[in-house]
Design an enzyme around this catalytic site. Structure first.
Site, PDB file in Angstrom:
ATOM      1  CG  HIS A 119      39.267 -23.389  41.048  1.00  0.00           C
ATOM      2  ND1 HIS A 119      40.500 -22.823  41.194  1.00  0.00           N
ATOM      3  CD2 HIS A 119      39.397 -24.326  40.079  1.00  0.00           C
ATOM      4  CE1 HIS A 119      41.349 -23.383  40.338  1.00  0.00           C
ATOM      5  NE2 HIS A 119      40.706 -24.301  39.648  1.00  0.00           N
TER       6      HIS A 119
HETATM    7  C1  UD1 Z   1      38.419 -26.827  35.466  1.00  0.00           C
HETATM    8  C2  UD1 Z   1      39.646 -27.725  35.482  1.00  0.00           C
HETATM    9  C3  UD1 Z   1      40.639 -27.210  36.505  1.00  0.00           C
HETATM   10  C4  UD1 Z   1      40.978 -25.750  36.256  1.00  0.00           C
HETATM   11  C5  UD1 Z   1      39.685 -24.943  36.218  1.00  0.00           C
HETATM   12  C6  UD1 Z   1      39.957 -23.481  35.920  1.00  0.00           C
HETATM   13  C7  UD1 Z   1      39.102 -30.080  35.004  1.00  0.00           C
HETATM   14  C8  UD1 Z   1      39.022 -31.433  35.583  1.00  0.00           C
HETATM   15  N1  UD1 Z   1      39.300 -29.083  35.888  1.00  0.00           N
HETATM   16  O1  UD1 Z   1      37.806 -26.918  36.740  1.00  0.00           O
HETATM   17  O2  UD1 Z   1      41.829 -27.955  36.415  1.00  0.00           O
HETATM   18  O3  UD1 Z   1      41.811 -25.273  37.280  1.00  0.00           O
HETATM   19  O4  UD1 Z   1      38.835 -25.487  35.190  1.00  0.00           O
HETATM   20  O5  UD1 Z   1      38.800 -22.735  35.914  1.00  0.00           O
HETATM   21  O6  UD1 Z   1      39.020 -29.924  33.816  1.00  0.00           O
HETATM   22  N2  UD1 Z   1      30.636 -23.789  35.643  1.00  0.00           N
HETATM   23  C9  UD1 Z   1      29.904 -22.681  35.344  1.00  0.00           C
HETATM   24  N3  UD1 Z   1      30.207 -21.980  34.208  1.00  0.00           N
HETATM   25  C10 UD1 Z   1      31.205 -22.345  33.376  1.00  0.00           C
HETATM   26  C11 UD1 Z   1      31.944 -23.490  33.681  1.00  0.00           C
HETATM   27  C12 UD1 Z   1      31.665 -24.198  34.826  1.00  0.00           C
HETATM   28  O7  UD1 Z   1      28.984 -22.325  36.064  1.00  0.00           O
HETATM   29  O8  UD1 Z   1      31.434 -21.645  32.355  1.00  0.00           O
HETATM   30  C13 UD1 Z   1      30.348 -24.530  36.893  1.00  0.00           C
HETATM   31  C14 UD1 Z   1      29.455 -25.716  36.709  1.00  0.00           C
HETATM   32  O9  UD1 Z   1      28.650 -25.838  37.818  1.00  0.00           O
HETATM   33  C15 UD1 Z   1      30.440 -26.868  36.682  1.00  0.00           C
HETATM   34  C16 UD1 Z   1      31.513 -26.385  37.640  1.00  0.00           C
HETATM   35  O10 UD1 Z   1      31.572 -24.992  37.432  1.00  0.00           O
HETATM   36  O11 UD1 Z   1      29.876 -28.070  37.042  1.00  0.00           O
HETATM   37  C17 UD1 Z   1      32.862 -26.995  37.410  1.00  0.00           C
HETATM   38  O12 UD1 Z   1      33.269 -26.833  36.056  1.00  0.00           O
HETATM   39  P1  UD1 Z   1      34.268 -27.902  35.382  1.00  0.00           P
HETATM   40  O13 UD1 Z   1      34.540 -27.546  33.979  1.00  0.00           O
HETATM   41  O14 UD1 Z   1      33.772 -29.281  35.663  1.00  0.00           O
HETATM   42  O15 UD1 Z   1      35.594 -27.792  36.224  1.00  0.00           O
HETATM   43  P2  UD1 Z   1      36.290 -26.540  36.964  1.00  0.00           P
HETATM   44  O16 UD1 Z   1      36.055 -26.668  38.421  1.00  0.00           O
HETATM   45  O17 UD1 Z   1      35.958 -25.257  36.281  1.00  0.00           O
END
Ligand code: UD1
Length: 353
Positions: A200
């Site tokens: 991821h």
């Molecule tokens: C975040 C952390 C990362 C960690 C990861 C674990 C930051 C910068 N990164 O990354 O260090 O390893 O969590 O999971 O904080 N999304 C969903 N559902 C959710 C949450 C997210 O669909 O419940 C999707 C959305 O499209 C979103 C993308 O995932 O834009 C990324 O989510 P985000 O919270 O920005 O960062 P992660 O990649 O999850």
């Protein structure tokens, strides 16, 4: 006040909450809402036996600036309303740095759990979050000795840093008896010998060229052993479009809960990942971990544990080495990863309140 928000925060906060509860400290648990899908958040509260958050700020997804700013705005209101004596933040996600920034500006003391880890790779958003959070924190709790060296080099007063061990491992040891991957094994139709993969990191899944190389390497892995890959929302569409899951021995699942995921990992032959926390969990479970990253902020998992850094080009050789037993992999659990980190943190926090 504990501030959490993303999946990896929850197993780190759980033992600290429990240990402070035992000491009769009044606590509030805030969830920023960074992760909001049931299988990215709720399932962890259930699996870990965490109390429901006292407050969910419902911030959700966005660019780094949009997400962090929304968290800061909501956290400022919360901190002003509740006036906590101490804010505890966990790990290196955007929720972590947002809370540390707001606390610092309001003159509220902040404690960072998992301080001092460094990949020295500024292209990782987490490295920015780690360095800034540590700079802003009054109390720094380290999971490994190398973290203390980094903090000292950055000028942190030794009185403010404490080597306490790894609270995420407290959670793992507490719940190990309940790990159970059998539902997934049955549904996917996994044979006895299988690998677990997770992917991821933006550096891996957001860049199409990098993803192509990874997909080729994962297909080569699946030529050798069945692979189950719980798909993180980040990169879900790209991975699906890449054709990776057309491979008959590559099995995708939805994101899994804590007990199911570690149940699968515990019984697997090896793990291929770009996660941070999984490098630590595999070390304690004694499962070989091949980390698809150029660096790690958790070198103790290599010096003591089961972790190896690999590239898409070297992955298949490492998989062969694990399967034929020629790859020597460590088997030591790092110092103080003993299930008592939450107690140590709570003892120090209570002294400081
Ligand atoms: C975040 C952390 C990362 C960690 C990861 C674990 C930051 C910068 N990164 O990354 O260090 O390893 O969590 O999971 O904080 N999304 C969903 N559902 C959710 C949450 C997210 O669909 O419940 C999707 C959305 O499209 C979103 C993308 O995932 O834009 C990324 O989510 P985000 O919270 O920005 O960062 P992660 O990649 O999850």
């Amino acid at each position: 006040m504990h501030v959490t928000g993303a999946r990896p925060n929850f197993p780190k906060a759980a033992p600290v909450l429990a240990a402070l509860e035992k000491r009769g400290v009044r606590q509030l648990l805030v969830h920023t809402g960074q992760h909001y899908d049931a299988n990215m958040s709720e399932v962890f509260f259930r699996d870990l036996g965490l109390p429901a958050p006292d407050l969910n700020l419902g911030v959700g997804s966005g660019s780094h600036a949009v997400q962090t700013a929304a968290m800061m705005t909501a956290l400022e209101e919360t901190f002003l309303a509740e006036r906590p004596d101490l804010v505890l933040v966990y790990g290196d996600v955007n929720s972590t740095v947002a809370a540390a920034l707001v606390a610092a500006k309001l003159g509220i003391r902040c404690a960072h759990v998992e301080a001092g880890l460094r990949s020295f790779d500024w292209s990782m958003p987490e490295e920015v979050n780690r360095v800034v959070t540590d700079r802003l924190s009054d109390l720094l709790f380290a999971t490994s000795a190398d973290a203390l060296v980094h903090l000292a080099r950055e000028g942190v007063d030794p009185d403010r840093m404490h080597f306490v061990g790894n609270p995420m491992i407290d959670t793992l040891l507490r719940l190990r008896d309940r790990f159970d991957g059998s539902r997934v094994v049955a549904e996917v139709g996994l044979p006895d010998e299988y690998a677990v993969a997770t992917l991821h990191r933006p550096g891996n899944v957001d860049d199409p060229a990098a993803l192509d190389r990874l997909v080729a390497a994962l297909r080569a892995t699946a030529d050798r052993i069945d692979v189950v890959l719980p798909v993180h929302p980040r990169g879900r569409e790209r991975l699906a479009a890449s054709g990776l899951f057309d491979h008959p021995r590559m099995h995708a699942t939805e994101p899994l809960g804590y007990l199911e995921f570690l149940g699968l990992v515990e019984k697997s032959r090896l793990v291929v990942t770009d996660s941070g926390g999984i490098q630590e969990e595999t070390t304690v479970l004694g499962v070989p971990c091949l980390t698809l990253r150029p660096n790690t902020e958790r070198p103790v998992t290599i010096t003591h544990g089961t972790n190896r850094l690999v590239t898409p080009d070297t992955l298949a050789d490492h998989v062969d080495g694990v399967l034929d037993g020629t790859l020597a992999i460590g088997d030591q659990v790092p110092p103080l990863w003993d299930g008592a980190a939450g107690e140590r943190i709570a003892g120090i926090v209570v002294d400081q309140l």
